[in-house]
Design an enzyme around this catalytic site. Structure first.
Site, PDB file in Angstrom:
ATOM      1  N   HIS A 157       7.957  -3.960 -12.928  1.00 25.24           N
ATOM      2  CA  HIS A 157       6.109  -5.188 -12.255  1.00 25.24           C
ATOM      3  C   HIS A 157       6.673  -5.164 -10.711  1.00 25.24           C
ATOM      4  O   HIS A 157       7.033  -6.414 -10.600  1.00 25.24           O
ATOM      5  CB  HIS A 157       6.251  -6.314 -13.030  1.00 25.24           C
ATOM      6  CG  HIS A 157       6.896  -6.849 -14.757  1.00 25.24           C
ATOM      7  ND1 HIS A 157       5.701  -6.923 -15.017  1.00 25.24           N
ATOM      8  CD2 HIS A 157       7.932  -6.249 -15.583  1.00 25.24           C
ATOM      9  CE1 HIS A 157       5.830  -6.837 -16.481  1.00 25.24           C
ATOM     10  NE2 HIS A 157       7.769  -7.033 -16.795  1.00 25.24           N
ATOM     11  N   SER A 278       0.564   6.945  14.348  1.00 25.66           N
ATOM     12  CA  SER A 278      -0.636   6.617  15.304  1.00 25.66           C
ATOM     13  C   SER A 278      -1.087   6.207  16.947  1.00 25.66           C
ATOM     14  O   SER A 278      -0.284   6.672  17.680  1.00 25.66           O
ATOM     15  CB  SER A 278      -0.412   5.169  15.309  1.00 25.66           C
ATOM     16  OG  SER A 278      -1.456   4.029  16.081  1.00 25.66           O
ATOM     17  N   LYS A 284       4.569   3.813  15.418  1.00 23.03           N
ATOM     18  CA  LYS A 284       4.490   4.518  14.207  1.00 23.03           C
ATOM     19  C   LYS A 284       5.216   5.474  13.375  1.00 23.03           C
ATOM     20  O   LYS A 284       4.485   6.726  14.662  1.00 23.03           O
ATOM     21  CB  LYS A 284       2.552   3.933  13.384  1.00 23.03           C
ATOM     22  CG  LYS A 284       2.337   2.463  14.299  1.00 23.03           C
ATOM     23  CD  LYS A 284       2.490   1.524  12.507  1.00 23.03           C
ATOM     24  CE  LYS A 284       0.957   2.112  12.179  1.00 23.03           C
ATOM     25  NZ  LYS A 284       1.129   1.407  10.253  1.00 23.03           N
ATOM     26  N   GLU A 291      -0.956   9.355   1.108  1.00 21.13           N
ATOM     27  CA  GLU A 291      -2.016   8.993   1.212  1.00 21.13           C
ATOM     28  C   GLU A 291      -3.164   9.320   0.766  1.00 21.13           C
ATOM     29  O   GLU A 291      -3.132   9.413  -0.127  1.00 21.13           O
ATOM     30  CB  GLU A 291      -2.165   7.808   2.173  1.00 21.13           C
ATOM     31  CG  GLU A 291      -1.242   6.451   2.556  1.00 21.13           C
ATOM     32  CD  GLU A 291      -1.271   6.162   3.851  1.00 21.13           C
ATOM     33  OE1 GLU A 291      -1.867   5.610   4.173  1.00 21.13           O
ATOM     34  OE2 GLU A 291      -0.841   6.840   5.232  1.00 21.13           O
TER      35      GLU A 291
END
Ligand code: ARG
Length: 461
Positions: A157, A278, A284, A291
């Site tokens: 979970h 970024s 970043k 992704e």
């Protein structure tokens, strides 16, 4: 306007828009090598059984070699108005060898031809996927071997559950990719069936030898039913399903790496070569490769769904709808082969952060099961042991400490069975080390899994 190769009964030319709409040359060029391989095998067979003379067979073979040389040299002129790869190649062949070029299509139809080409292509590409999967399993074994003693919270979970070794976590993925490899090998048994000789749909009256063509192209067998042969695309569907499962596995791994790269986890440092920055936030470092891989999974599922939908309403046998079978596969192939390869490369250089994983063990009472099992081993019914441990967890939580930080007296309040030896049992390393039964997270079990995977890798080479 070029006269079509099938144009005998046609008085008018196709509308330009229709020519553009119906052509497949723009994408089925990708099958040119397979088309030439299949045609050479067909020509050899025609010569062998005496349908054409040995000289004619030789001439066709040489002509086809020359066509391939021109394609490879980039001098071949692809003509959209010739519809597809098959017609383009046959037309050029006939220019090179003369009228005998027209004999190549004896006892053959584009229906069995295109199916053979596509099967040869899928065969080659699944070979590539398999090789990349084997490389990925190998990298996972190497990284697992490095991290047999690195512990992290195993989750259910997505909540901290029990301590596991990083080796065990990585080897779980190795098992998935091994199954993916094996699934491909099983699929290949059904890909490597030659449909050549089914002709348009009913077979042919010419005394051909389909088994010889199959052997020539390295396939395992020939079609059992001509109507099935020209209308079956199960092999491509299975390949796309295999590809979908591969992407699903990669996507799960990507999801974990994305989480692990978040500073709140900090379990991995993404190599610069596999992350991006970024344009506005200077701090970043984004896990874009993971992704995108997670995102590209949808394309491959899409290809599978597209082909399933394409096929569902088609009556026997060949229908032009089936021309739409290729692009989804080509797209899925680009995605699957590049994704597996990039994951293997990235995992090879990914930096794991064992200290961050170790720190995370302190949160979430990952040794609670150890205490419950300890009490159960001392004779307390497991349900009661579970309850007593739960109460101990509640106290520790209230105090803001781990179970191992409670003292003996505090622990004995939940059960008089608790003794000094409990503290050794509560250690995370000990919890992992005790799980050496086959397939468990213990170091001996993990080492055994690596040995077995490497033996398997050695066997498939
Ligand atoms: N370009 C066609 C395809 O990919 C080749 C087969 C054409 N057959 C036909 N009967 N029109 O399906």
């Amino acid at each position: 306007m070029t006269k079509k190769m099938w144009g005998g009964r046609f008085a008018e030319a196709a509308a330009a828009s229709v020519e553009e709409y119906t052509q497949s040359e723009s994408f089925d060029r990708a099958l040119c090598r397979e088309d030439i391989l299949g045609s050479k095998a067909h020509a050899r067979m025609l010569g062998k059984v005496g349908i054409i003379s040995p000289e004619e067979a030789l001439s066709l073979g040489h002509g086809l070699d020359q066509v391939l040389a021109e394609i490879e040299a980039g001098t071949f002129v692809w003509r959209r108005e010739l519809e597809d790869v098959h017609m383009n190649i046959e037309r050029r062949l006939t220019e090179i060898v003369g009228p005998v070029g027209g004999k190549l299509h004896t006892a053959r139809s584009r229906n069995d031809q295109v199916c053979l080409d596509f099967r040869l292509h899928v065969d080659a590409r699944l070979g590539r996927w398999s090789a990349e999967l084997a490389r990925l399993v190998n990298v996972l074994c190497e990284r697992a071997e490095e991290h047999g003693a690195t512990l992290l919270p195993g989750c259910t979970h997505l909540q901290p559950a029990q301590p596991v070794s990083l080796a065990q976590h990585l080897l779980a993925y190795a098992q998935m990719f091994r199954r993916d490899f094996e699934r491909l090998q099983d699929c290949l048994k059904r890909v490597r069936v030659s449909p050549l000789g089914a002709a348009a749909l009913a077979g042919t009256t010419h005394p051909i030898d389909p088994a010889q063509v199959a052997e020539d192209v390295g396939f395992l067998s020939t079609f059992a039913n001509s109507m099935d042969a020209v209308s079956d695309r199960d092999f491509a569907l299975e390949a796309l399903f295999c590809g979908s499962v591969i992407m699903m596995h990669l996507s799960r791994l990507c999801e974990e790496l994305i989480l692990w790269a978040n500073p709140n986890f900090g379990y991995v440092r993404l190599p610069d070569a596999y992350s991006t920055g970024s344009s506005i936030m200077p701090q970043k470092k984004n896990p874009d490769v993971c992704e995108l891989m997670r995102g590209k999974t949808g394309r491959v599922y899409g290809a599978l769904t597209s082909l399933l939908t394409l096929m569902k309403g088609l009556p026997l046998t060949y229908n032009r709808d089936m021309q739409e079978d290729k692009e989804p596969f080509f797209d899925a192939d680009r995605t699957v082969s590049s994704s597996v390869a990039i994951m293997a490369d990235m995992l090879g250089v990914l930096e794991f952060v064992p200290e961050a994983m170790r720190r995370a063990l302190a949160k979430g009472f990952l040794n609670a099961t150890e205490l419950a099992d300890y009490l159960a081993a001392k004779g307390l019914p497991f349900r009661e042991a579970h309850h007593a441990t739960g109460a101990a967890v509640a106290l520790a939580e209230k105090k803001g400490v781990g179970l191992e930080d409670l003292n003996l007296e505090e622990l004995r309040a939940f059960s008089p069975l608790v003794e000094q030896d409990v503290f050794a049992v509560l250690e995370f390393e000990a919890a992992v080390a005790r799980r050496n039964l086959a397939g468990g997270t213990g170091p001996e079990s993990c080492a055994g899994q690596i040995v077995a995977l490497r033996a398997w890798l050695a066997g498939i080479r």
